[in-house]
Design a protein around this motif. Sequence first.
Motif, PDB file in Angstrom:
ATOM      1  N   THR A 171       1.131  11.254   3.116  1.00 30.35           N
ATOM      2  CA  THR A 171       0.582  10.103   2.474  1.00 30.35           C
ATOM      3  C   THR A 171      -0.407   9.616   3.563  1.00 30.35           C
ATOM      4  O   THR A 171       0.059   9.145   4.830  1.00 30.35           O
ATOM      5  N   VAL A 228      -2.803   6.525   4.267  1.00 31.60           N
ATOM      6  CA  VAL A 228      -3.161   5.276   3.982  1.00 31.60           C
ATOM      7  C   VAL A 228      -4.390   4.810   4.611  1.00 31.60           C
ATOM      8  O   VAL A 228      -4.305   5.041   6.108  1.00 31.60           O
ATOM      9  N   GLU A 247      -7.633   3.269  -0.428  1.00 27.73           N
ATOM     10  CA  GLU A 247      -6.303   3.167  -0.524  1.00 27.73           C
ATOM     11  C   GLU A 247      -5.479   4.170   0.359  1.00 27.73           C
ATOM     12  O   GLU A 247      -5.008   3.916   1.298  1.00 27.73           O
ATOM     13  N   GLN A 248      -5.521   5.237  -0.285  1.00 23.11           N
ATOM     14  CA  GLN A 248      -4.732   6.215   0.097  1.00 23.11           C
ATOM     15  C   GLN A 248      -5.230   7.767  -0.392  1.00 23.11           C
ATOM     16  O   GLN A 248      -5.684   7.922  -1.236  1.00 23.11           O
ATOM     17  N   ALA A 288       0.873  -1.156  -0.053  1.00 20.19           N
ATOM     18  CA  ALA A 288      -0.052   0.031  -0.007  1.00 20.19           C
ATOM     19  C   ALA A 288       0.944   1.116   0.000  1.00 20.19           C
ATOM     20  O   ALA A 288       0.449   2.281  -0.557  1.00 20.19           O
ATOM     21  N   VAL A 289       2.042   1.088   0.657  1.00 21.73           N
ATOM     22  CA  VAL A 289       2.974   2.225   0.564  1.00 21.73           C
ATOM     23  C   VAL A 289       3.872   2.335  -0.356  1.00 21.73           C
ATOM     24  O   VAL A 289       4.028   3.565  -0.948  1.00 21.73           O
TER      25      VAL A 289
END
Length: 565
Positions: A246, A248, A225-226, A29-30
Amino acid sequence: MNIRKISALLLSMALLLTMTGCGNDSARAVEEHDFAKAAGEGALTGEEKENVSARKTTENGRAEAVRDSVVIAIGSEPETLDPTQGWGHGNSPIVQSTLVRYTADLAFENDLATDYSLSLDGLTWTFTIRDDAYFTDGEKVTADDVAFTLETAKAAQGSVDLTYMESAVAQDDTTVVVTLQQPTSIFLNTLASVGIVPRHAYGEDYGIAPIGSGPYRFVEWRPQEQILFTANENYYGIAPSIKNVTVVFMSEDAALAAVLAGEVDVAYSSATLGRTEVAGYHVEAIPSADNRGFTLPVLPDEGKTTTSGAPIGNDVTCNIEIRQAIAYAIDRQQIVDAVLNGFGRPAYSENDGMPWNNPEVVIETDIEYARKLLADAGWADTDGDGIVERGGLKAEFSCIYPAGDSVRQAVAMAAAEQAQKAGIRIHVEGTGWDEIMQRMFSEAVMMGWGSAIPNETYYLYRSEGACLDDFYNPEGYGSDVTDGYLNAAMKALTAQEANENWQRVQWDGVTGTAMRGECPWVWIVNLDHVTYVRDGLSIGSQPVHGHGHGLPLIQNLQEWEWREL
């Protein structure tokens, strides 16, 4: 199963999930959705692209923080980034400016406004706005944008309640006049979370790609997701130290897995997981007004339904002695210590610790008094099964909670265990929100509320809100006495007058919404917002958090900074 066993079981289950299936997903995800990718798609300016490398990966696969960037794991994804539809409700919207904003001690200070005044009759607010504020598309912020925002929010009839506003009119580029239908003491509280949107760039898609004049600029949103933000280089205020952000969206156990893998800098966790020690991180327990407690239907089952057809009423919880007996039987501190691992404090109202809270709402755990309340009302255990009954009706009912919420489950199970000592059986059941919305008018719910503003008291208890198809007053509480205090608090011209009436709503010496009064709620705990923070990162002086919706963790994002260890 006793309380400590419940807590240990939930913690073991969560850690098992952490170690088995979440780590790789958290890392991806990152790694897969970062600022470099956003920059490659042309989302950022040339200057921003130079600072866009948000992470770098070391040989062991852990992510090492770049000192102008953060990655934050949060479980609650907003539905929109449109302030007129509720984005930032109760918090700072960060992408947009607000006329006024809260200080850490819940006072007001100017943001977009440089000055404001209120007429003697409490009906007309006049705001002067700064002339150096610009939207991120380069257009200047004017009083017309302010008026447009407030009128749009009123028409939306969403979580921003401006139904009491008559009109908002721009007199010139820097002056806006707001006329109310009646004096309204919570007006500034509302304005503190209504971000100003641009009239020229507002449309149906604004909520997924907003333009604002706040400290951060929206970059990209990938649902489920983000969301990416970057510092607004033209912000009129102090430039944020953290340039690239960011956010998430992860469940609590996945967020902890991401912390264990070193893939995030900040992760909102839970009380059931907060004792896990992770090298390179520390836990900050942020005080909040985020509470958990039972809503208990106060109306009997007479075959009535809501407009959507949901049944109303419960023949057990409609009895005040049942509700009060539960309230007195529960040992709140024991639940805080054993179930929440100490991350919280006992709850006695919707606004514990706030200036408008009545200190007389506090009650002591007293199981004998709880039993006496039931006995005096004719409830007795005649068949020896440990549950009292009256007229053939057993003192038992269901309490539902959103399945997958480990904290609500643990608190509900612990409270049910304690209530049974008084002779009341509560069946705890996890289910989905769609089903909760159909059953909450006739069954108890382990509900969560909490706000650092007094608006919530008004919506939770007004008679006209009883059993509407929303979450505010599903128990069906209504009282002419309470309504009188609520209206007086709303129309008050001073904070002192308003607070005195908010307190009378809870308890006036005879009656009220408190657990020693009509007890439509059994309040149990206030949660600390347990947050893993990478060592060296300061998340500033966090204001009191409200309920988890609206991303309260990032409301002071412009104060965050990396420091030398």
